[in-house]
Design a protein around this motif. Structure first.
Motif, mmCIF file in Angstrom:
data_model
loop_
_atom_site.group_PDB
_atom_site.id
_atom_site.type_symbol
_atom_site.label_atom_id
_atom_site.label_comp_id
_atom_site.label_asym_id
_atom_site.label_seq_id
_atom_site.Cartn_x
_atom_site.Cartn_y
_atom_site.Cartn_z
ATOM 1 N N GLN A 6 8.265 45.311 16.072
ATOM 2 C CA GLN A 6 7.948 44.787 17.403
ATOM 3 C C GLN A 6 8.425 43.339 17.553
ATOM 4 O O GLN A 6 9.070 43.003 18.543
ATOM 5 C CB GLN A 6 6.446 44.872 17.644
ATOM 6 N N ARG A 25 6.580 40.465 27.417
ATOM 7 C CA ARG A 25 5.385 41.318 27.306
ATOM 8 C C ARG A 25 5.815 42.759 27.024
ATOM 9 O O ARG A 25 6.859 43.206 27.460
ATOM 10 C CB ARG A 25 4.579 41.267 28.594
ATOM 11 N N MET A 26 4.955 43.470 26.315
ATOM 12 C CA MET A 26 5.273 44.855 25.948
ATOM 13 C C MET A 26 5.483 45.734 27.176
ATOM 14 O O MET A 26 6.285 46.658 27.153
ATOM 15 C CB MET A 26 4.172 45.435 25.055
ATOM 16 N N GLU A 27 4.760 45.465 28.264
ATOM 17 C CA GLU A 27 4.888 46.305 29.459
ATOM 18 C C GLU A 27 6.074 45.913 30.344
ATOM 19 O O GLU A 27 6.388 46.604 31.318
ATOM 20 C CB GLU A 27 3.591 46.284 30.274
ATOM 21 N N SER A 28 6.751 44.808 30.014
ATOM 22 C CA SER A 28 7.887 44.349 30.812
ATOM 23 C C SER A 28 9.049 45.330 30.733
ATOM 24 O O SER A 28 9.315 45.913 29.683
ATOM 25 C CB SER A 28 8.382 42.986 30.319
ATOM 26 N N THR A 29 9.745 45.470 31.854
ATOM 27 C CA THR A 29 11.010 46.209 31.840
ATOM 28 C C THR A 29 12.117 45.195 31.596
ATOM 29 O O THR A 29 11.916 43.984 31.778
ATOM 30 C CB THR A 29 11.269 46.928 33.178
ATOM 31 N N ASP A 32 12.651 43.340 34.715
ATOM 32 C CA ASP A 32 11.654 42.275 34.905
ATOM 33 C C ASP A 32 12.085 40.992 34.198
ATOM 34 O O ASP A 32 11.811 39.881 34.670
ATOM 35 C CB ASP A 32 10.285 42.657 34.323
ATOM 36 N N SER A 70 12.710 52.123 29.171
ATOM 37 C CA SER A 70 11.887 51.904 30.356
ATOM 38 C C SER A 70 11.006 50.663 30.260
ATOM 39 O O SER A 70 10.599 50.113 31.280
ATOM 40 C CB SER A 70 11.036 53.132 30.656
ATOM 41 N N SER A 71 10.715 50.207 29.041
ATOM 42 C CA SER A 71 9.915 48.995 28.848
ATOM 43 C C SER A 71 10.163 48.477 27.435
ATOM 44 O O SER A 71 10.744 49.169 26.598
ATOM 45 C CB SER A 71 8.423 49.295 29.029
ATOM 46 N N ALA A 73 7.864 48.065 25.225
ATOM 47 C CA ALA A 73 7.075 48.940 24.346
ATOM 48 C C ALA A 73 7.843 50.227 24.030
ATOM 49 O O ALA A 73 7.832 50.692 22.882
ATOM 50 C CB ALA A 73 5.730 49.265 24.987
#
Length: 88
Positions: A6, A25-29, A32, A70-71, A73
Motif C-alpha cells: 500500500q 487517500r485510498m478511496e481517491s480515483t 480525483d 477505479s481507486s 484501494a
C-alpha cells in the motif's frame, strides 16, 4: 524495514500526481488526483518496475483490462493479487 504494498503504491501514485503521499487517500480515483491517461501509463510502468510484476493493462482499452484502476484501494488490491499469483 520494507514498505508495505500500500505504501509503495501510494508513493508511486503521489509522485505521478505531484502530491505528498499523505494527500493520497485510498478511496481517491486517479482522476480525483489529477492523473491523466499518460500519468496512468507511467504509474503502471512504475508499479511494474517497483514490484517486478507484469500488469495486465491495456492502455488503449482501460475498461477491458483485468487490472482495476477505479481507486487507489483497487490498485493496491490488484497489485497484491498479482504478487500472490507470482508466488504460485
Amino acid at each position: 524495514m520494507t514498505q508495505s504494498v500500500q505504501d509503495r503504491v501510494i508513493a508511486i501514485i503521489a509522485e505521478q500526481a505531484v502530491l505528498d503521499p499523505a494527500d493520497v487517500r485510498m478511496e481517491s480515483t486517479l482522476e480525483d488526483l489529477g492523473i491523466d491517461s499518460l500519468g496512468l501509463v507511467e504509474s503502471i510502468f512504475a508499479i511494474e518496475e517497483a514490484f517486478d510484476i507484469s500488469v495486465p493493462f491495456n492502455a488503449n482499452e482501460p475498461s477491458q483490462s483485468d487490472f482495476d484502476i477505479s481507486s487507489v484501494a483497487a490498485i493496491v488490491r490488484a497489485v497484491e493479487g498479482l504478487l500472490e499469483d507470482q508466488k504460485k
